[in-house]
Write an enzyme that holds these catalytic residues in place. Structure first.
Site, PDB file in Angstrom:
ATOM      1  N   ASN A   1      13.905  11.827  37.078  1.00 41.74           N
ATOM      2  CA  ASN A   1      12.767  11.056  36.906  1.00 41.74           C
ATOM      3  C   ASN A   1      11.982  10.751  38.062  1.00 41.74           C
ATOM      4  O   ASN A   1      12.430   9.687  38.633  1.00 41.74           O
ATOM      5  CB  ASN A   1      12.848   9.891  35.937  1.00 41.74           C
ATOM      6  CG  ASN A   1      11.511   9.221  35.629  1.00 41.74           C
ATOM      7  OD1 ASN A   1      10.420   9.599  36.156  1.00 41.74           O
ATOM      8  ND2 ASN A   1      11.465   7.944  35.021  1.00 41.74           N
TER       9      ASN A   1
ATOM     10  N   LYS B   1       9.370   9.545  38.834  1.00 40.16           N
ATOM     11  CA  LYS B   1       8.228   8.551  38.916  1.00 40.16           C
ATOM     12  C   LYS B   1       7.163   9.052  39.672  1.00 40.16           C
ATOM     13  O   LYS B   1       6.899  10.219  39.950  1.00 40.16           O
ATOM     14  CB  LYS B   1       8.866   7.194  39.036  1.00 40.16           C
ATOM     15  CG  LYS B   1      10.335   7.001  38.417  1.00 40.16           C
ATOM     16  CD  LYS B   1      10.744   5.764  38.448  1.00 40.16           C
ATOM     17  CE  LYS B   1      11.983   5.393  37.821  1.00 40.16           C
ATOM     18  NZ  LYS B   1      12.501   4.146  37.547  1.00 40.16           N
TER      19      LYS B   1
ATOM     20  N   GLU C   1       8.907   0.964  32.318  1.00 43.80           N
ATOM     21  CA  GLU C   1       7.767   0.961  33.047  1.00 43.80           C
ATOM     22  C   GLU C   1       6.647   1.332  32.395  1.00 43.80           C
ATOM     23  O   GLU C   1       5.301   0.678  32.722  1.00 43.80           O
ATOM     24  CB  GLU C   1       8.072   1.906  34.379  1.00 43.80           C
ATOM     25  CG  GLU C   1       8.941   1.554  35.300  1.00 43.80           C
ATOM     26  CD  GLU C   1       9.899   2.564  36.032  1.00 43.80           C
ATOM     27  OE1 GLU C   1       9.234   3.513  36.294  1.00 43.80           O
ATOM     28  OE2 GLU C   1      10.923   2.094  36.647  1.00 43.80           O
TER      29      GLU C   1
ATOM     30  N   GLY D   1      16.600   0.840  39.120  1.00 46.80           N
ATOM     31  CA  GLY D   1      16.124   0.617  40.637  1.00 46.80           C
ATOM     32  C   GLY D   1      16.709  -0.805  41.260  1.00 46.80           C
ATOM     33  O   GLY D   1      16.107  -0.947  42.204  1.00 46.80           O
TER      34      GLY D   1
ATOM     35  N   SER E   1      20.370   3.173  37.755  1.00 51.92           N
ATOM     36  CA  SER E   1      21.197   3.032  39.311  1.00 51.92           C
ATOM     37  C   SER E   1      22.194   3.891  38.988  1.00 51.92           C
ATOM     38  O   SER E   1      23.447   3.640  39.385  1.00 51.92           O
ATOM     39  CB  SER E   1      21.543   1.646  39.477  1.00 51.92           C
ATOM     40  OG  SER E   1      20.292   0.868  39.674  1.00 51.92           O
TER      41      SER E   1
HETATM   42  P1  13P Z   1      16.964   4.500  38.802  1.00 51.68           P
HETATM   43  O1  13P Z   1      18.007   5.640  38.756  1.00 51.68           O
HETATM   44  O2  13P Z   1      16.278   4.473  40.151  1.00 51.68           O
HETATM   45  O3  13P Z   1      17.533   3.107  38.691  1.00 51.68           O
HETATM   46  O4  13P Z   1      15.815   4.691  37.671  1.00 51.68           O
HETATM   47  C1  13P Z   1      16.539   4.888  36.632  1.00 51.68           C
HETATM   48  C2  13P Z   1      15.171   5.357  35.692  1.00 51.68           C
HETATM   49  O5  13P Z   1      14.242   4.530  35.421  1.00 51.68           O
HETATM   50  C3  13P Z   1      15.025   6.707  35.389  1.00 51.68           C
HETATM   51  O6  13P Z   1      13.981   6.881  34.217  1.00 51.68           O
END
Ligand code: 13P
Length: 251
Positions: free
Chosen positions: A9, A11, A98, A174, A214
């Site tokens: 992802n 983002k 999110e 994150g 993470s």
């Molecule tokens: P991280 O791997 O950066 O923690 O993000 C996870 C996430 O929200 C994937 O959709």
């Protein structure tokens, strides 16, 4: 048998040029390789068509990170499921925390989005997961069950069997704090048990359930070795081809 899936992802990261470079590098790193999992990259909308054209989509599927809750029409700024499908994408990430938190996505909107995704031939990766407050109160199972009850558990068994689920505890996204292997396995086992209660054991056994939060090259192999963890939804570690490839290789 259910599929193992490693999904990135991205983002809101990467310009079009940067995204194309990342997708191309990943594509090259998988040339001549048959991964032991399905590989998906979730890009911003504007990247979808170019990325899908630049890679082998039989090896790396492309996902959107959202779709509109409407079919088509006067909805300025929105992107429909049919539009996403027309780019060559085949998945869509829906219900990410999110989007729930910053863009007010509710169970009602998500119901519509999941239904539209399926009607347009996209595979939803449906996200669920609790906040730290809920985890500290030890009510995470009830919370996640409620998220599923209000959305994808309303689907017909036939439709439900076409989607994947990602459990992403908000406190692990994150933050560098991964859920422990036991916490992730326990929740995914619980999710599979409530799918079995709702749709039957066969569908539960065939549903791919991913862990996200993470997840990285160091912890992926241990997480993926768990009986109910069918892969990962990867944020930060999907933004570098080598890191993401190392997670794919964890299967
Ligand atoms: P991280 O791997 O950066 O923690 O993000 C996870 C996430 O929200 C994937 O959709």
């Amino acid at each position: 048998m259910r599929k193992n899936i490693v999904a990135g992802n991205w983002k809101m990261n990467k310009t079009l040029q940067e995204g194309l470079a990342l997708a191309t590098e990943l594509n090259e790193s998988l040339a001549g390789v048959t991964p032991n999992c399905d590989v998906v990259i979730g890009t911003p909308f504007i990247h979808l068509a170019s990325v899908a054209a630049a890679i082998d989509t039989n090896k790396i599927a492309v996902a959107a990170q959202n779709i509109a809750d409407k079919d088509s029409g006067a909805f300025t700024g929105e992107v429909s499921a049919a539009m996403v499908k027309s780019t060559g994408a085949s998945y869509v990430i829906l219900g990410h925390s999110e989007r729930r938190e910053y863009y007010g996505e509710t169970s009602e909107t998500l119901n519509k989005k999941v239904t539209l995704a399926l009607a347009n031939g996209l595979t939803p990766i449906y996200c669920c997961g609790e906040s730290l407050e809920i985890r500290n109160a030890n009510t995470q199972n009830d919370f996640v069950k409620n998220q599923l009850d209000e959305t994808i558990f309303n689907l017909s068994a036939d439709d439900f069997s076409k989607l994947a689920i990602a459990y992403e505890p908000i406190w692990a996204i994150g933050t560098g704090v991964t859920a422990s292997t036991a916490q992730a396995q326990d929740m995914l086992q619980f999710i599979r048990s409530i799918i079995a209660a709702k749709f039957g054991a066969d569908i539960a056994q065939n549903t791919s359930i991913l862990y996200g939060g993470s997840c990285n090259a160091k912890n992926a192999a241990e997480l993926f070795s768990q009986p109910d963890i069918d892969g990962g939804l990867i944020g930060g570690a999907s933004l570098k081809a080598a890191d993401f490839k190392a997670i794919i290789d964890a299967f």
